[in-house]
Write an enzyme that holds these catalytic residues in place. Sequence first.
Site, PDB file in Angstrom:
ATOM      1  CD  GLU A 121      -2.978  -1.160   2.222  1.00 31.31           C
ATOM      2  OE1 GLU A 121      -4.183  -0.853   2.104  1.00 31.31           O
ATOM      3  OE2 GLU A 121      -2.484  -1.575   3.287  1.00 31.31           O
ATOM      4  CD  GLU A 141      -4.043  -6.523   3.353  1.00 34.83           C
ATOM      5  OE1 GLU A 141      -3.230  -5.628   3.644  1.00 34.83           O
ATOM      6  OE2 GLU A 141      -4.021  -7.126   2.252  1.00 34.83           O
TER       7      GLU A 141
END
Length: 266
Positions: A121, A141
């Site tokens: 990210e 995730e």
Amino acid sequence: MSEQTYTSIRVERESDALGHIVLDRPEEMNTFSPAMAEELTDALSELEEDDGTRAIVITGEGRAFSAGADVGDGMDGGDDDPTRSGVESSRHGQSVFGQFRESPLPVIAAVDGFALGAGMELTMCADLRVASESAEFGLPEHNLGLLPGWGGSARLQQLVGESTAKYIIFTADRFSAGQMQEWQYVHEVYSDDEFDERAIDFAQSIAEGPPIAQRYTKRAIHAAAESIDAGLEVEASSLGHLLDTDDLAEGMAAFSEQREPEFEGK
């Protein structure tokens, strides 16, 4: 530039123009702790406030760029109220990484090893991404019943398109640097034994570019991502400003004289 001391990162100078942020928790695979998040904000401000800095490169120390968030060090926001702490953690991570995207300076992420979860990210908020052949990217995730919450679900699709972003997130797989280059996420892939030198050389070439034009270009592209009309207006206004710069005169002279330009940001 001040000689501020950090515990989770290092700030180095590759040249007068190129600032280098090193994620420096190699024993923890450079996972993000609250201290690292705070230090990243401070380091970015330090480099932006230095008039000589024209570009920033981010790397990771050791075997990883970053393996994600260190949930054992408070990055999950605590357990007293999971909903509230999750929202606060997400917003904080989005804000810290977003500062790199919004920086007026070009930001290059140079990835060697793993860039997973929050590590990937952060690379989304760089303007340019280069990687070693052995680098791996991924958003794991969904394997934990979570989603990429530090900007990944929103920002990734702007880089690779909606369909590919869903594929990366839903599969929770790891992807090679070569595959990420095919998806136009990674711009350059270097052999492992040449990576350190070539990544810095690439970042240095960006630092030697025209700083005023780079700043206005970044602003115009980001404005166009929100509205094409707004982007075109920023572009037109920026061109008007650039026509009255010493950098333009230098660029034209260098072109005429068949030499490399030496931009001064004036």
